[in-house]
Design a protein around this motif. Structure first.
Motif, PDB file in Angstrom:
ATOM      1  N   THR A   1       0.845  -1.185   0.000  1.00 39.15           N
ATOM      2  CA  THR A   1       0.000   0.000   0.000  1.00 39.15           C
ATOM      3  C   THR A   1       0.884   1.240   0.000  1.00 39.15           C
ATOM      4  N   VAL A   2       0.507   2.207  -0.811  1.00 41.36           N
ATOM      5  CA  VAL A   2       1.210   3.493  -0.864  1.00 41.36           C
ATOM      6  C   VAL A   2       0.172   4.602  -0.738  1.00 41.36           C
ATOM      7  N   PRO A   3       0.593   5.798  -0.338  1.00 40.45           N
ATOM      8  CA  PRO A   3      -0.374   6.888  -0.194  1.00 40.45           C
ATOM      9  C   PRO A   3      -0.838   7.429  -1.539  1.00 40.45           C
ATOM     10  N   SER A   4      -1.919   8.198  -1.485  1.00 41.53           N
ATOM     11  CA  SER A   4      -2.406   8.893  -2.678  1.00 41.53           C
ATOM     12  C   SER A   4      -1.388   9.958  -3.084  1.00 41.53           C
ATOM     13  N   VAL A   5      -1.580  10.534  -4.243  1.00 39.18           N
ATOM     14  CA  VAL A   5      -0.685  11.600  -4.708  1.00 39.18           C
ATOM     15  C   VAL A   5      -0.665  12.741  -3.693  1.00 39.18           C
ATOM     16  N   ASN A   6      -1.847  13.189  -3.256  1.00 39.51           N
ATOM     17  CA  ASN A   6      -1.896  14.266  -2.267  1.00 39.51           C
ATOM     18  C   ASN A   6      -1.283  13.833  -0.941  1.00 39.51           C
ATOM     19  N   GLY A   7      -1.490  12.573  -0.556  1.00 42.13           N
ATOM     20  CA  GLY A   7      -0.903  12.055   0.673  1.00 42.13           C
ATOM     21  C   GLY A   7       0.614  12.030   0.616  1.00 42.13           C
ATOM     22  N   PHE A   8       1.140  11.745  -0.570  1.00 42.86           N
ATOM     23  CA  PHE A   8       2.585  11.757  -0.780  1.00 42.86           C
ATOM     24  C   PHE A   8       3.132  13.155  -0.517  1.00 42.86           C
ATOM     25  N   ILE A   9       2.478  14.149  -1.080  1.00 42.89           N
ATOM     26  CA  ILE A   9       2.929  15.542  -0.931  1.00 42.89           C
ATOM     27  C   ILE A   9       2.698  16.023   0.496  1.00 42.89           C
ATOM     28  N   ASN A  10       1.509  15.822   1.026  1.00 44.85           N
ATOM     29  CA  ASN A  10       1.196  16.296   2.376  1.00 44.85           C
ATOM     30  C   ASN A  10       2.063  15.637   3.443  1.00 44.85           C
ATOM     31  N   GLY A  11       2.491  14.405   3.202  1.00 49.31           N
ATOM     32  CA  GLY A  11       3.358  13.706   4.146  1.00 49.31           C
ATOM     33  C   GLY A  11       4.833  14.022   3.959  1.00 49.31           C
ATOM     34  N   GLY A  12       5.150  14.841   2.957  1.00 50.86           N
ATOM     35  CA  GLY A  12       6.546  15.193   2.702  1.00 50.86           C
ATOM     36  C   GLY A  12       7.363  14.055   2.116  1.00 50.86           C
ATOM     37  N   LEU A  13       6.690  13.031   1.607  1.00 52.13           N
ATOM     38  CA  LEU A  13       7.396  11.870   1.070  1.00 52.13           C
ATOM     39  C   LEU A  13       8.074  12.176  -0.259  1.00 52.13           C
ATOM     40  N   ASN A  14       7.733  13.303  -0.853  1.00 49.07           N
ATOM     41  CA  ASN A  14       8.363  13.721  -2.101  1.00 49.07           C
ATOM     42  C   ASN A  14       9.696  14.420  -1.852  1.00 49.07           C
ATOM     43  N   THR A  15      10.120  14.519  -0.587  1.00 48.99           N
ATOM     44  CA  THR A  15      11.382  15.191  -0.270  1.00 48.99           C
ATOM     45  C   THR A  15      12.405  14.276   0.376  1.00 48.99           C
ATOM     46  N   ARG A  16      12.023  13.050   0.693  1.00 46.30           N
ATOM     47  CA  ARG A  16      12.924  12.169   1.444  1.00 46.30           C
ATOM     48  C   ARG A  16      12.703  10.724   1.048  1.00 46.30           C
ATOM     49  N   PRO A  17      13.696   9.857   1.298  1.00 49.01           N
ATOM     50  CA  PRO A  17      13.490   8.438   1.039  1.00 49.01           C
ATOM     51  C   PRO A  17      12.420   7.863   1.957  1.00 49.01           C
ATOM     52  N   VAL A  18      11.729   6.879   1.464  1.00 50.41           N
ATOM     53  CA  VAL A  18      10.700   6.205   2.262  1.00 50.41           C
ATOM     54  C   VAL A  18      10.607   4.762   1.783  1.00 50.41           C
ATOM     55  N   PHE A  19      10.363   3.848   2.736  1.00 46.43           N
ATOM     56  CA  PHE A  19      10.198   2.430   2.420  1.00 46.43           C
ATOM     57  C   PHE A  19       8.710   2.098   2.538  1.00 46.43           C
ATOM     58  N   PHE A  20       8.197   1.349   1.571  1.00 48.30           N
ATOM     59  CA  PHE A  20       6.805   0.895   1.587  1.00 48.30           C
ATOM     60  C   PHE A  20       6.775  -0.624   1.703  1.00 48.30           C
ATOM     61  N   GLY A  21       5.816  -1.162   2.449  1.00 50.60           N
ATOM     62  CA  GLY A  21       5.649  -2.600   2.599  1.00 50.60           C
ATOM     63  C   GLY A  21       6.590  -3.222   3.615  1.00 50.60           C
ATOM     64  N   CYS A  22       7.059  -2.447   4.553  1.00 52.84           N
ATOM     65  CA  CYS A  22       8.070  -2.913   5.513  1.00 52.84           C
ATOM     66  C   CYS A  22       7.656  -4.148   6.291  1.00 52.84           C
ATOM     67  N   ASN A  23       6.435  -4.212   6.741  1.00 58.42           N
ATOM     68  CA  ASN A  23       6.012  -5.325   7.589  1.00 58.42           C
ATOM     69  C   ASN A  23       5.004  -6.240   6.915  1.00 58.42           C
TER      70      ASN A  23
END
Length: 191
Positions: free
Chosen positions: A3-25
Motif C-alpha cells: 500500500t502506498v499513499p495517494s498523490v496528495n498524501g505523498f505531498i502532504n506527508g513530505g514523502l516527495n522530499t525524502r526516502p521512504v520504504f513501503f511494505g516494511c512489515n
C-alpha cells in the motif's frame, strides 16, 4: 504491491522530499524503496519533454541525483538503512528477527500509513542546496558540510561547471544508478 499513499498524501506527508520504504512489515509484498529527486545541488527535476541537455546540465542532473541517492552524505546511517531494506526480503526478515539496527532504520524510514489526501497547500519549491525538512526535524542530518551553497539553478550550474561535477560525488555509488533515479523522477527499488 504494498500500500502506498495517494498523490496528495505523498505531498502532504513530505514523502516527495525524502526516502521512504513501503511494505516494511507486509511479507507478502516486495519492499519498495523510494528515493525522490531532491535539489541537493541542482534543480534537476526537469520536464520529461526536455530531450536536449548541455554537458553542464547533464552533469548537474546526474550529480544531484547521486546526492539524492546518498542523502548528500548528511545522514550517517543511511547506507546501512538502505542495505537493511535491500536485503530484508532475501533473508525473510520480519519485525521479529531483524537486527536492532535494522529495526531502528525501519522505524525511521518506513511509511507510517498516514494518507492525508486533502488538497496540498502552497507550492513545492525547495531551495537548491537545502536539507529536506524531515532530516532536520528528526535530527537525522549529522552534517550539512557536504551540502552545496548554491541557491539557484544558475548558481548551481556555474558552480558545477567551475568545480567539475564528477569531483563532488558523495560515496561510491554508481553513476548509472543515480542517473536512472534522476531520469525516473525518483528511484524506486522493488525487492
Amino acid at each position: 504491491m504494498p500500500t502506498v499513499p495517494s498523490v496528495n498524501g505523498f505531498i502532504n506527508g513530505g514523502l516527495n522530499t525524502r526516502p521512504v520504504f513501503f511494505g516494511c512489515n507486509d511479507t507478502d509484498t516486495p519492499i519498495i524503496v523510494y528515493v525522490p529527486n531532491y535539489p541537493w545541488s541542482y534543480a534537476s527535476n526537469t520536464s520529461t519533454y526536455k530531450l536536449d541537455y548541455t554537458k553542464d546540465e547533464a552533469h548537474g542532473v546526474v550529480n544531484s541525483g547521486m546526492r539524492s541517492l546518498t542523502l548528500n552524505g548528511t545522514v550517517e546511517n543511511w547506507p546501512k538503512c538502505l542495505a537493511c531494506a535491500l536485503s530484508d526480503r532475501s533473508f525473510s526478515y520480519t519485525a521479529e528477527n531483524r537486527t536492532s539496527e535494522c529495526q531502528q532504520c525501519f522505524a525511521t524510514w518506513c511509511w507510517n500509513g498516514v494518507d492525508d489526501d486533502s488538497e496540498p497547500t502552497g507550492d513545492y519549491e525547495p531551495a537548491v542546496g537545502s536539507v529536506p525538512q524531515f532530516l532536520s526535524t528528526n535530527n537525522l542530518a549529522t552534517s550539512s558540510s557536504n551540502a552545496p551553497a548554491a541557491s539557484s539553478p544558475a548558481a548551481s550550474q556555474s558552480s558545477q561547471a567551475a568545480n567539475g561535477a564528477s569531483s563532488t560525488l558523495v560515496g561510491g555509488w554508481s553513476m548509472a544508478v543515480g542517473a536512472v533515479g534522476v531520469l525516473a523522477g525518483g528511484l524506486a527499488v522493488m525487492l
